[in-house]
Enzyme design. Structure first.
Site, PDB file in Angstrom:
ATOM      1  CG  HIS A   1      -1.949  -0.949   1.360  1.00 40.47           C
ATOM      2  ND1 HIS A   1      -2.114  -1.751   2.469  1.00 40.47           N
ATOM      3  CD2 HIS A   1      -2.942  -1.288   0.515  1.00 40.47           C
ATOM      4  CE1 HIS A   1      -3.171  -2.530   2.298  1.00 40.47           C
ATOM      5  NE2 HIS A   1      -3.691  -2.275   1.113  1.00 40.47           N
TER       6      HIS A   1
ATOM      7  CE  LYS B   1     -11.927  -6.491   1.791  1.00 44.04           C
ATOM      8  NZ  LYS B   1     -10.680  -5.778   1.500  1.00 44.04           N
TER       9      LYS B   1
ATOM     10  NE  ARG C   1      -2.890  -6.807  -4.500  1.00 43.05           N
ATOM     11  CZ  ARG C   1      -3.658  -6.841  -3.442  1.00 43.05           C
ATOM     12  NH1 ARG C   1      -3.161  -7.218  -2.301  1.00 43.05           N
ATOM     13  NH2 ARG C   1      -4.924  -6.516  -3.524  1.00 43.05           N
TER      14      ARG C   1
ATOM     15  CB  SER D   1      -4.545  -6.376   4.412  1.00 42.57           C
ATOM     16  OG  SER D   1      -4.180  -5.076   4.046  1.00 42.57           O
TER      17      SER D   1
HETATM   18  P1  ADP Z   1      -5.890  -5.758   0.467  1.00 41.68           P
HETATM   19  O1  ADP Z   1      -6.265  -6.390  -0.847  1.00 41.68           O
HETATM   20  O2  ADP Z   1      -4.441  -5.924   0.805  1.00 41.68           O
HETATM   21  O3  ADP Z   1      -6.830  -6.059   1.591  1.00 41.68           O
HETATM   22  P2  ADP Z   1      -7.063  -3.130   0.223  1.00 41.68           P
HETATM   23  O4  ADP Z   1      -8.448  -3.578   0.068  1.00 41.68           O
HETATM   24  O5  ADP Z   1      -6.751  -2.310   1.422  1.00 41.68           O
HETATM   25  O6  ADP Z   1      -5.963  -4.253   0.221  1.00 41.68           O
HETATM   26  O7  ADP Z   1      -6.576  -2.455  -1.109  1.00 41.68           O
HETATM   27  C1  ADP Z   1      -6.406  -1.097  -1.333  1.00 41.68           C
HETATM   28  C2  ADP Z   1      -5.689  -0.873  -2.639  1.00 41.68           C
HETATM   29  O8  ADP Z   1      -4.308  -1.192  -2.492  1.00 41.68           O
HETATM   30  C3  ADP Z   1      -6.164  -1.721  -3.809  1.00 41.68           C
HETATM   31  O9  ADP Z   1      -6.116  -0.928  -4.962  1.00 41.68           O
HETATM   32  C4  ADP Z   1      -5.160  -2.816  -3.898  1.00 41.68           C
HETATM   33  O10 ADP Z   1      -5.046  -3.341  -5.206  1.00 41.68           O
HETATM   34  C5  ADP Z   1      -3.908  -2.065  -3.511  1.00 41.68           C
HETATM   35  N1  ADP Z   1      -2.885  -2.935  -2.998  1.00 41.68           N
HETATM   36  C6  ADP Z   1      -2.959  -3.728  -1.922  1.00 41.68           C
HETATM   37  N2  ADP Z   1      -1.805  -4.407  -1.742  1.00 41.68           N
HETATM   38  C7  ADP Z   1      -0.979  -4.013  -2.759  1.00 41.68           C
HETATM   39  C8  ADP Z   1       0.341  -4.372  -3.153  1.00 41.68           C
HETATM   40  N3  ADP Z   1       1.035  -5.268  -2.471  1.00 41.68           N
HETATM   41  N4  ADP Z   1       0.867  -3.764  -4.244  1.00 41.68           N
HETATM   42  C9  ADP Z   1       0.130  -2.873  -4.935  1.00 41.68           C
HETATM   43  N5  ADP Z   1      -1.124  -2.509  -4.634  1.00 41.68           N
HETATM   44  C10 ADP Z   1      -1.678  -3.067  -3.565  1.00 41.68           C
END
Ligand code: ADP
Length: 168
Positions: A21, A45, A95, A133
Protein backbone atom coordinates in the site's frame (compact mmCIF):
# COMPACT_ATOMS: atom_id res chain seq x y z
CA UNK A 1 -2.77 24.38 -18.02
CA UNK A 2 -4.99 25.16 -15.04
CA UNK A 3 -3.35 25.77 -11.69
CA UNK A 4 -5.97 23.75 -9.83
CA UNK A 5 -4.54 21.24 -7.36
CA UNK A 6 -4.40 17.71 -8.72
CA UNK A 7 -5.84 15.44 -6.06
CA UNK A 8 -5.66 11.64 -5.90
CA UNK A 9 -7.74 9.41 -3.65
CA UNK A 10 -6.17 6.08 -2.60
CA UNK A 11 -8.98 3.97 -1.13
CA UNK A 12 -8.72 0.63 0.65
CA UNK A 13 -9.44 -1.34 3.78
CA UNK A 14 -5.86 -1.06 5.07
CA UNK A 15 -6.48 -3.85 7.58
CA UNK A 16 -3.58 -3.28 8.20
CA UNK A 17 -1.57 -1.01 5.88
CA UNK A 18 1.30 -2.93 4.19
CA UNK A 19 4.47 -1.85 2.43
CA UNK A 20 2.62 -2.66 -0.82
CA UNK A 21 0.00 0.00 0.00
CA UNK A 22 2.68 2.42 1.11
CA UNK A 23 4.60 1.93 -2.14
CA UNK A 24 1.50 2.92 -4.15
CA UNK A 25 0.78 5.90 -1.83
CA UNK A 26 4.37 7.18 -2.06
CA UNK A 27 4.44 6.91 -5.87
CA UNK A 28 1.04 8.60 -6.11
CA UNK A 29 2.27 11.43 -3.88
CA UNK A 30 5.11 12.04 -6.35
CA UNK A 31 2.67 12.46 -9.23
CA UNK A 32 -0.21 14.39 -7.61
CA UNK A 33 -0.26 17.62 -5.58
CA UNK A 34 -2.29 16.04 -2.81
CA UNK A 35 -3.20 12.47 -1.87
CA UNK A 36 -6.15 11.52 0.29
CA UNK A 37 -5.77 8.00 1.66
CA UNK A 38 -9.29 6.90 2.50
CA UNK A 39 -9.87 4.00 4.88
CA UNK A 40 -13.09 2.49 3.64
CA UNK A 41 -15.59 1.01 6.07
CA UNK A 42 -16.58 -1.89 3.89
CA UNK A 43 -19.87 -3.59 4.62
CA UNK A 44 -18.83 -6.81 2.84
CA UNK A 45 -15.74 -7.29 4.99
CA UNK A 46 -17.59 -8.15 8.15
CA UNK A 47 -15.00 -8.56 10.88
CA UNK A 48 -11.87 -6.51 10.26
CA UNK A 49 -8.90 -7.19 12.52
CA UNK A 50 -8.46 -3.50 13.30
CA UNK A 51 -11.13 -0.89 14.02
CA UNK A 52 -11.44 2.03 11.60
CA UNK A 53 -9.80 4.31 14.21
CA UNK A 54 -6.86 1.92 14.55
CA UNK A 55 -6.49 1.61 10.77
CA UNK A 56 -6.59 5.40 10.30
CA UNK A 57 -4.03 5.85 13.08
CA UNK A 58 -1.68 3.28 11.52
CA UNK A 59 -1.98 4.88 8.04
CA UNK A 60 -1.29 8.31 9.62
CA UNK A 61 1.87 7.03 11.31
CA UNK A 62 3.06 5.24 8.17
CA UNK A 63 2.54 8.30 5.94
CA UNK A 64 3.69 10.99 8.40
CA UNK A 65 6.81 11.76 6.37
CA UNK A 66 4.84 12.61 3.21
CA UNK A 67 3.67 16.23 3.55
CA UNK A 68 1.11 16.04 0.75
CA UNK A 69 -0.64 12.91 2.07
CA UNK A 70 -3.68 13.16 4.33
CA UNK A 71 -5.79 10.41 5.82
CA UNK A 72 -9.55 10.10 6.08
CA UNK A 73 -12.18 7.39 6.47
CA UNK A 74 -15.53 6.86 4.86
CA UNK A 75 -18.55 4.62 5.18
CA UNK A 76 -20.22 5.85 2.00
CA UNK A 77 -19.74 4.71 -1.59
CA UNK A 78 -16.36 5.76 -2.96
CA UNK A 79 -17.95 7.37 -6.03
CA UNK A 80 -20.08 9.54 -3.72
CA UNK A 81 -17.20 10.28 -1.36
CA UNK A 82 -15.06 11.53 -4.26
CA UNK A 83 -17.59 14.27 -5.16
CA UNK A 84 -16.23 16.56 -2.41
CA UNK A 85 -12.88 16.75 -4.24
CA UNK A 86 -13.59 18.31 -7.62
CA UNK A 87 -11.57 16.71 -10.41
CA UNK A 88 -10.02 14.14 -8.09
CA UNK A 89 -8.78 10.85 -9.54
CA UNK A 90 -8.92 7.48 -7.80
CA UNK A 91 -5.55 5.72 -7.78
CA UNK A 92 -5.34 2.02 -7.08
CA UNK A 93 -2.59 -0.56 -7.09
CA UNK A 94 -2.75 -3.60 -9.37
CA UNK A 95 -0.99 -6.74 -8.29
CA UNK A 96 -2.14 -9.46 -10.63
CA UNK A 97 -4.69 -10.40 -13.25
CA UNK A 98 -7.09 -11.31 -10.44
CA UNK A 99 -6.98 -7.70 -9.15
CA UNK A 100 -7.66 -6.45 -12.65
CA UNK A 101 -10.99 -8.19 -13.09
CA UNK A 102 -12.35 -6.93 -9.76
CA UNK A 103 -11.00 -3.41 -10.25
CA UNK A 104 -12.39 -3.23 -13.78
CA UNK A 105 -15.85 -4.07 -12.46
CA UNK A 106 -15.53 -1.56 -9.57
CA UNK A 107 -14.45 1.10 -12.04
CA UNK A 108 -17.55 0.50 -14.18
CA UNK A 109 -19.82 0.77 -11.14
CA UNK A 110 -18.09 3.96 -9.99
CA UNK A 111 -18.46 5.43 -13.50
CA UNK A 112 -22.14 4.54 -13.44
CA UNK A 113 -22.64 6.43 -10.18
CA UNK A 114 -20.29 9.32 -10.91
CA UNK A 115 -19.41 9.53 -14.65
CA UNK A 116 -16.89 12.34 -14.12
CA UNK A 117 -14.77 10.22 -11.82
CA UNK A 118 -11.63 8.69 -13.36
CA UNK A 119 -9.62 5.77 -11.95
CA UNK A 120 -5.93 5.22 -12.62
CA UNK A 121 -3.86 2.15 -11.83
CA UNK A 122 -0.26 1.82 -10.78
CA UNK A 123 1.28 -1.60 -11.18
CA UNK A 124 2.60 -3.10 -7.99
CA UNK A 125 6.35 -3.13 -7.45
CA UNK A 126 7.67 -6.61 -8.14
CA UNK A 127 8.64 -7.31 -4.54
CA UNK A 128 5.13 -6.54 -3.28
CA UNK A 129 3.13 -8.43 -5.90
CA UNK A 130 2.37 -11.24 -3.46
CA UNK A 131 1.61 -8.96 -0.52
CA UNK A 132 -1.87 -8.28 0.82
CA UNK A 133 -3.38 -7.35 4.17
CA UNK A 134 -4.83 -10.85 4.43
CA UNK A 135 -1.35 -12.40 4.01
CA UNK A 136 -0.12 -10.11 6.82
CA UNK A 137 -3.06 -11.02 9.08
CA UNK A 138 -2.55 -14.74 8.44
CA UNK A 139 1.18 -14.56 9.08
CA UNK A 140 0.68 -12.50 12.25
CA UNK A 141 -1.83 -15.02 13.58
CA UNK A 142 0.82 -17.75 13.28
CA UNK A 143 3.48 -15.58 14.90
CA UNK A 144 5.42 -15.12 11.64
CA UNK A 145 8.01 -12.41 11.01
CA UNK A 146 6.43 -9.26 9.54
CA UNK A 147 9.72 -7.55 8.72
CA UNK A 148 9.69 -6.17 5.17
CA UNK A 149 5.93 -6.59 4.83
CA UNK A 150 4.53 -3.75 6.95
CA UNK A 151 6.02 -0.44 8.14
CA UNK A 152 8.48 -1.33 10.91
CA UNK A 153 6.92 1.09 13.39
CA UNK A 154 3.65 -0.88 13.22
CA UNK A 155 5.00 -4.41 13.71
CA UNK A 156 4.61 -4.50 17.51
CA UNK A 157 1.02 -3.25 17.33
CA UNK A 158 0.06 -5.83 14.70
CA UNK A 159 1.71 -8.63 16.67
CA UNK A 160 -0.14 -7.57 19.82
CA UNK A 161 -3.46 -7.52 18.04
CA UNK A 162 -2.79 -10.99 16.60
CA UNK A 163 -2.05 -12.24 20.12
CA UNK A 164 -5.40 -10.89 21.34
CA UNK A 165 -7.15 -12.55 18.40
CA UNK A 166 -5.53 -15.91 19.13
CA UNK A 167 -7.07 -15.79 22.62
CA UNK A 168 -10.56 -15.21 21.28
P1 ADP B 1 -5.89 -5.76 0.47
O1 ADP B 1 -6.27 -6.39 -0.85
O2 ADP B 1 -4.44 -5.92 0.81
O3 ADP B 1 -6.83 -6.06 1.59
P2 ADP B 1 -7.06 -3.13 0.22
O4 ADP B 1 -8.45 -3.58 0.07
O5 ADP B 1 -6.75 -2.31 1.42
O6 ADP B 1 -5.96 -4.25 0.22
O7 ADP B 1 -6.58 -2.46 -1.11
C1 ADP B 1 -6.41 -1.10 -1.33
C2 ADP B 1 -5.69 -0.87 -2.64
O8 ADP B 1 -4.31 -1.19 -2.49
C3 ADP B 1 -6.16 -1.72 -3.81
O9 ADP B 1 -6.12 -0.93 -4.96
C4 ADP B 1 -5.16 -2.82 -3.90
O10 ADP B 1 -5.05 -3.34 -5.21
C5 ADP B 1 -3.91 -2.06 -3.51
N1 ADP B 1 -2.89 -2.94 -3.00
C6 ADP B 1 -2.96 -3.73 -1.92
N2 ADP B 1 -1.80 -4.41 -1.74
C7 ADP B 1 -0.98 -4.01 -2.76
C8 ADP B 1 0.34 -4.37 -3.15
N3 ADP B 1 1.04 -5.27 -2.47
N4 ADP B 1 0.87 -3.76 -4.24
C9 ADP B 1 0.13 -2.87 -4.94
N5 ADP B 1 -1.12 -2.51 -4.63
C10 ADP B 1 -1.68 -3.07 -3.57
Amino acid sequence: MSNKKRIAICPGSFDPITLGHLNIIRRTAQIFDEVVVCVMINSTKTSPMFSVEERVDMVCRATERYPNVKVDSSGILLAEYARQYEGAVIVKGLRAASDFEYEFQMNLINKHINPALETMFLTSSEKYTFLSSSVVRELAMYGGDLTGLVPSELIAEIENKAKQWRKR
